[in-house]
Design a protein around this motif. Structure first.
Motif, PDB file in Angstrom:
ATOM      1  N   ILE A   1     -16.081 -15.482   3.073  1.00  0.00           N
ATOM      2  CA  ILE A   1     -16.573 -15.253   3.952  1.00  0.00           C
ATOM      3  C   ILE A   1     -18.200 -14.858   3.748  1.00  0.00           C
ATOM      4  O   ILE A   1     -18.182 -14.045   3.590  1.00  0.00           O
ATOM      5  CB  ILE A   1     -16.134 -15.671   5.247  1.00  0.00           C
ATOM      6  N   PRO A   2     -18.818 -15.614   3.963  1.00  0.00           N
ATOM      7  CA  PRO A   2     -19.909 -14.741   4.370  1.00  0.00           C
ATOM      8  C   PRO A   2     -20.005 -13.164   4.894  1.00  0.00           C
ATOM      9  O   PRO A   2     -19.383 -12.770   5.685  1.00  0.00           O
ATOM     10  CB  PRO A   2     -20.906 -15.430   5.366  1.00  0.00           C
ATOM     11  N   ASP A   3     -21.364 -12.412   4.027  1.00  0.00           N
ATOM     12  CA  ASP A   3     -20.964 -10.958   4.782  1.00  0.00           C
ATOM     13  C   ASP A   3     -20.146 -10.172   4.161  1.00  0.00           C
ATOM     14  O   ASP A   3     -19.582  -9.775   5.194  1.00  0.00           O
ATOM     15  CB  ASP A   3     -21.921 -11.335   5.817  1.00  0.00           C
ATOM     16  N   SER A   4     -19.657 -10.846   3.134  1.00  0.00           N
ATOM     17  CA  SER A   4     -17.375  -9.479   3.540  1.00  0.00           C
ATOM     18  C   SER A   4     -17.724  -9.684   2.032  1.00  0.00           C
ATOM     19  O   SER A   4     -17.628  -9.784   1.303  1.00  0.00           O
ATOM     20  CB  SER A   4     -16.319 -11.441   3.593  1.00  0.00           C
ATOM     21  N   THR A   5     -16.408  -8.995   2.344  1.00  0.00           N
ATOM     22  CA  THR A   5     -15.870  -8.088   0.600  1.00  0.00           C
ATOM     23  C   THR A   5     -14.308  -8.013   1.342  1.00  0.00           C
ATOM     24  O   THR A   5     -13.806  -7.333   1.919  1.00  0.00           O
ATOM     25  CB  THR A   5     -16.411  -6.502   0.465  1.00  0.00           C
ATOM     26  N   VAL A   6     -13.287  -8.098  -0.197  1.00  0.00           N
ATOM     27  CA  VAL A   6     -12.414  -8.040   0.128  1.00  0.00           C
ATOM     28  C   VAL A   6     -11.899  -7.081  -1.258  1.00  0.00           C
ATOM     29  O   VAL A   6     -12.059  -6.634  -1.904  1.00  0.00           O
ATOM     30  CB  VAL A   6     -11.385  -9.567  -0.405  1.00  0.00           C
ATOM     31  N   ASN A   7     -11.105  -6.046  -0.196  1.00  0.00           N
ATOM     32  CA  ASN A   7     -10.521  -4.551  -1.212  1.00  0.00           C
ATOM     33  C   ASN A   7      -9.110  -4.924  -0.688  1.00  0.00           C
ATOM     34  O   ASN A   7      -8.459  -5.145  -0.011  1.00  0.00           O
ATOM     35  CB  ASN A   7     -10.652  -3.167   0.221  1.00  0.00           C
ATOM     36  N   ILE A   8      -8.360  -4.703  -1.937  1.00  0.00           N
ATOM     37  CA  ILE A   8      -6.898  -5.270  -2.641  1.00  0.00           C
ATOM     38  C   ILE A   8      -6.901  -3.653  -2.636  1.00  0.00           C
ATOM     39  O   ILE A   8      -6.588  -2.525  -4.122  1.00  0.00           O
ATOM     40  CB  ILE A   8      -6.846  -6.206  -3.444  1.00  0.00           C
ATOM     41  N   SER A   9      -5.851  -2.792  -2.346  1.00  0.00           N
ATOM     42  CA  SER A   9      -5.239  -1.310  -2.698  1.00  0.00           C
ATOM     43  C   SER A   9      -3.737  -1.551  -3.366  1.00  0.00           C
ATOM     44  O   SER A   9      -3.444  -2.440  -3.371  1.00  0.00           O
ATOM     45  CB  SER A   9      -5.201  -1.085  -1.004  1.00  0.00           C
ATOM     46  N   PHE A  10      -3.622  -0.811  -4.099  1.00  0.00           N
ATOM     47  CA  PHE A  10      -2.431  -0.892  -4.891  1.00  0.00           C
ATOM     48  C   PHE A  10      -2.093   0.337  -5.436  1.00  0.00           C
ATOM     49  O   PHE A  10      -2.751   1.744  -5.650  1.00  0.00           O
ATOM     50  CB  PHE A  10      -2.682  -1.524  -6.366  1.00  0.00           C
ATOM     51  N   HIS A  11      -1.304   1.184  -5.602  1.00  0.00           N
ATOM     52  CA  HIS A  11      -0.366   2.044  -5.620  1.00  0.00           C
ATOM     53  C   HIS A  11       0.067   2.537  -7.374  1.00  0.00           C
ATOM     54  O   HIS A  11       1.569   1.858  -7.929  1.00  0.00           O
ATOM     55  CB  HIS A  11       0.636   2.681  -4.828  1.00  0.00           C
ATOM     56  N   LEU A  12      -0.974   3.077  -8.065  1.00  0.00           N
ATOM     57  CA  LEU A  12      -0.138   2.961  -9.314  1.00  0.00           C
ATOM     58  C   LEU A  12       0.745   4.343  -9.915  1.00  0.00           C
ATOM     59  O   LEU A  12       1.108   5.066  -9.951  1.00  0.00           O
ATOM     60  CB  LEU A  12      -1.590   2.684 -10.288  1.00  0.00           C
ATOM     61  N   SER A  13       1.483   3.401 -10.214  1.00  0.00           N
ATOM     62  CA  SER A  13       2.946   4.290 -10.877  1.00  0.00           C
ATOM     63  C   SER A  13       3.304   3.739 -12.696  1.00  0.00           C
ATOM     64  O   SER A  13       2.828   2.755 -12.473  1.00  0.00           O
ATOM     65  CB  SER A  13       4.144   4.871 -10.055  1.00  0.00           C
ATOM     66  N   SER A  14       3.462   4.831 -13.601  1.00  0.00           N
ATOM     67  CA  SER A  14       4.240   4.054 -14.467  1.00  0.00           C
ATOM     68  C   SER A  14       5.249   2.686 -14.104  1.00  0.00           C
ATOM     69  O   SER A  14       5.258   2.156 -15.036  1.00  0.00           O
ATOM     70  CB  SER A  14       5.056   5.627 -15.722  1.00  0.00           C
ATOM     71  N   SER A  15       5.916   2.805 -13.277  1.00  0.00           N
ATOM     72  CA  SER A  15       6.870   1.742 -12.906  1.00  0.00           C
ATOM     73  C   SER A  15       6.216   0.515 -13.188  1.00  0.00           C
ATOM     74  O   SER A  15       7.110  -0.645 -12.818  1.00  0.00           O
ATOM     75  CB  SER A  15       8.609   2.133 -12.243  1.00  0.00           C
ATOM     76  N   ASN A  16       4.849   0.214 -11.949  1.00  0.00           N
ATOM     77  CA  ASN A  16       4.625  -1.151 -11.843  1.00  0.00           C
ATOM     78  C   ASN A  16       3.247  -1.130 -12.352  1.00  0.00           C
ATOM     79  O   ASN A  16       2.877  -2.320 -12.250  1.00  0.00           O
ATOM     80  CB  ASN A  16       4.614  -0.464 -10.170  1.00  0.00           C
ATOM     81  N   LYS A  17       2.512  -0.400 -14.146  1.00  0.00           N
ATOM     82  CA  LYS A  17       1.986  -0.757 -14.128  1.00  0.00           C
ATOM     83  C   LYS A  17       1.404  -1.860 -14.802  1.00  0.00           C
ATOM     84  O   LYS A  17       0.148  -2.644 -14.236  1.00  0.00           O
ATOM     85  CB  LYS A  17       1.343   0.223 -15.514  1.00  0.00           C
ATOM     86  N   SER A  18       2.010  -2.637 -15.065  1.00  0.00           N
ATOM     87  CA  SER A  18       2.338  -4.065 -15.858  1.00  0.00           C
ATOM     88  C   SER A  18       2.317  -5.348 -14.445  1.00  0.00           C
ATOM     89  O   SER A  18       1.651  -6.437 -15.413  1.00  0.00           O
ATOM     90  CB  SER A  18       3.468  -4.401 -16.635  1.00  0.00           C
ATOM     91  N   LYS A  19       3.206  -5.047 -13.732  1.00  0.00           N
ATOM     92  CA  LYS A  19       3.271  -6.100 -13.012  1.00  0.00           C
ATOM     93  C   LYS A  19       2.111  -5.660 -12.121  1.00  0.00           C
ATOM     94  O   LYS A  19       1.394  -6.517 -11.590  1.00  0.00           O
ATOM     95  CB  LYS A  19       3.726  -5.748 -11.496  1.00  0.00           C
ATOM     96  N   ILE A  20       1.500  -4.538 -11.802  1.00  0.00           N
ATOM     97  CA  ILE A  20      -0.290  -4.924 -11.308  1.00  0.00           C
ATOM     98  C   ILE A  20      -1.610  -5.044 -12.006  1.00  0.00           C
ATOM     99  O   ILE A  20      -2.589  -6.365 -11.747  1.00  0.00           O
ATOM    100  CB  ILE A  20      -0.830  -3.545 -11.233  1.00  0.00           C
TER     101      ILE A  20
END
Length: 167
Positions: A122-141
């Motif tokens: 929406i106007p004047d918005s930013t979307v931040n998505i956090s993720f926890h990186l590890s070797s087990s989830n790298k390809s899914k991310i």
């Protein structure tokens, strides 16, 4: 002192504080069953979702709060979302935020991401998505990020172990 401020400006201390308020963070209620590692400690260190239960504000309280923050001239409101549109009242909140002049920063976990994220742009918005990186989830991310490339999203990588930095 409080008395001096009241005499000088003819305003209550609360009015003086509100005039100087620059940024507010709101945690929208929602049940999260992701069981992210260290969830409870992350939200205490940075803007991060968490599983909030108990006595939360109702949707109408948020509507009034956003109106008041807008009237006070707050510069930015951070909105932390646990479950993207799990609660039907969130659509009303997004509609209300569209009317507000302050900057909006939405924060959510990659685990709670779905196609409803488009409603956050929406106007004047930013979307931040956090993720926890590890070797087990790298390809899914990597797959998830590629699915949402068409959106202007700030991706925030949380690294808990030095070995994960090399990924």
């Amino acid at each position: 002192s409080v008395e001096r401020i009241k005499k000088e400006r003819g305003q209550s201390l609360g009015e003086v504080i509100l005039r100087n308020l620059n940024e507010v963070t709101c945690f929208l209620p929602g049940i999260c069953n992701n069981g992210c590692e260290d969830c409870e400690s992350y939200f205490k260190q940075m803007i991060h979702c968490s599983n909030f239960t108990g006595n939360n504000l109702c949707i109408n309280d948020y509507m009034v709060l956003f109106d008041n923050l807008d009237a006070c001239g707050v510069n930015k409101v951070n909105i932390v979302i646990n479950s993207l549109f799990e609660n039907t009242g969130l659509n009303s909140i997004i509609d209300k935020l569209t009317e507000c002049s302050f900057k909006k920063e939405f924060y959510l976990s990659i685990n709670n991401l779905n196609d409803n994220v488009r409603k956050l742009f929406i106007p004047d918005s930013t979307v931040n998505i956090s993720f926890h990186l590890s070797s087990s989830n790298k390809s899914k991310i990597e797959q998830t990020i590629s699915l949402y490339r068409k959106y202007s999203i700030d991706w925030n990588c949380i690294v808990a172990d030095e070995l994960d930095i090399e990924l």
